[in-house]
Design an enzyme around this catalytic site. Structure first.
Site, PDB file in Angstrom:
ATOM      1  CG  HIS A 157      -2.046  -1.022   1.153  1.00 36.79           C
ATOM      2  ND1 HIS A 157      -3.042  -0.748   0.150  1.00 36.79           N
ATOM      3  CD2 HIS A 157      -2.108  -2.203   1.893  1.00 36.79           C
ATOM      4  CE1 HIS A 157      -3.885  -1.668   0.598  1.00 36.79           C
ATOM      5  NE2 HIS A 157      -3.408  -2.638   1.388  1.00 36.79           N
ATOM      6  CG  ASP A 164      -6.892  -3.741   1.687  1.00 36.17           C
ATOM      7  OD1 ASP A 164      -6.251  -4.607   1.251  1.00 36.17           O
ATOM      8  OD2 ASP A 164      -6.591  -2.872   2.664  1.00 36.17           O
ATOM      9  CD  GLU A 222      -5.220  -8.744   5.298  1.00 33.90           C
ATOM     10  OE1 GLU A 222      -4.751  -8.478   6.520  1.00 33.90           O
ATOM     11  OE2 GLU A 222      -5.120  -7.909   4.163  1.00 33.90           O
ATOM     12  CG  HIS A 225      -3.805  -7.041   0.513  1.00 31.63           C
ATOM     13  ND1 HIS A 225      -3.387  -6.071   1.134  1.00 31.63           N
ATOM     14  CD2 HIS A 225      -2.562  -7.837   0.044  1.00 31.63           C
ATOM     15  CE1 HIS A 225      -2.152  -5.878   0.903  1.00 31.63           C
ATOM     16  NE2 HIS A 225      -1.732  -6.723   0.128  1.00 31.63           N
TER      17      HIS A 225
END
Length: 249
Positions: A157, A164, A222, A225
């Site tokens: 990020h 996300d 996740e 992600h």
């Protein structure tokens, strides 16, 4: 002679103590550097804090350019969890955000959106670029690299190369049912967790399939992600504000 010899012996003893003290000091310094909670110097990441340094790099290589996804994705649907206190830290981590990404990531996301649009669907962004300082704040709350990036390495990020996302229906804006809410740090959020309804498994797979088709890699823990591969080698970490990046033309 009886006065001279003891002085020589004392000098030898003092010299021995001096050398021993130096050796102990060196060993102490070296050991202190290996403290289990210390970050070795050679693993501390280089972080770009200056807009002028970033701008110079982007001018030399267009792939380094940070662009606003509003110019690549339509409609751009966002739900900035970290701009509120409704996130796992229970604090506002940034304000006045925008969806920034490196140029190659933006072009790939544009293709993802086009593919979903044909199905009457759209991406929904919970997070895109975030400043490096935010990663430090997150790690202080959840120091677990299954769910938060270790500042010693930084996050995709922070490089403008991780996102996300979820999927919504274009006609209603309703999110497709997914395994968990965003930032659920349980096994249910893992891609290999299979004890879920068939439609939820299908939705998770749809997101994974379309993101991987256009070059993104899933994070196993996740479902939301995704990042460009080899981002650490391709893009430096940034600690620039959203307002700084808005200067980019």
């Amino acid at each position: 002679m009886t006065d001279i010899e003891p002085n020589k012996q004392g000098m030898k003893n003092n010299y021995f103590r001096y050398v021993l003290g130096c050796c102990i000091s060196v060993i102490f310094i070296q050991c202190r550097g290996q403290h289990p909670n210390a970050v070795p110097v050679n693993t501390r990441p280089v972080v770009v804090n200056s807009y002028s340094a970033y701008s110079a790099a982007a001018a030399a290589d267009s792939n380094q350019l940070m662009v606003n996804l509003v110019n690549y994705i339509s409609p751009l649907i966002t739900d900035w969890k970290y701009a509120t206190d409704s996130n796992f830290t229970h604090t506002v981590l940034y304000t006045n955000p925008a969806a920034f990404a490196r140029l190659p990531a933006a072009r790939a996301l544009q293709q993802v959106q086009a593919a979903l649009t044909k199905k009457g669907l759209s991406l929904k962004f919970y997070d895109a670029y975030r400043p490096y300082a935010v990663t430090q704040q997150m790690w202080a709350v959840v120091p677990d690299d299954r769910y938060a990036a270790n500042p010693a390495k930084g996050s995709g990020h922070n490089r403008g190369a991780a996102f996300d996302v979820s999927i919504v229906e274009l006609s209603t804006g309703r999110e497709l049912p997914m395994p968990t809410p965003f930032d659920d740090f349980t096994e249910k959020a893992h891609h290999d967790y299979m004890q879920l309804p068939a439609n939820v498994l299908a939705n998770r797979q749809l997101l994974k399939t379309v993101m991987e088709k256009y070059g993104f890699t899933a994070l196993s823990t996740e479902w939301w992600h995704y990042s460009l591969p080899n981002a650490a080698a391709r893009f430096p970490l940034l600690n620039l504000s959203f307002d700084d990046l808005r200067k980019t033309k």
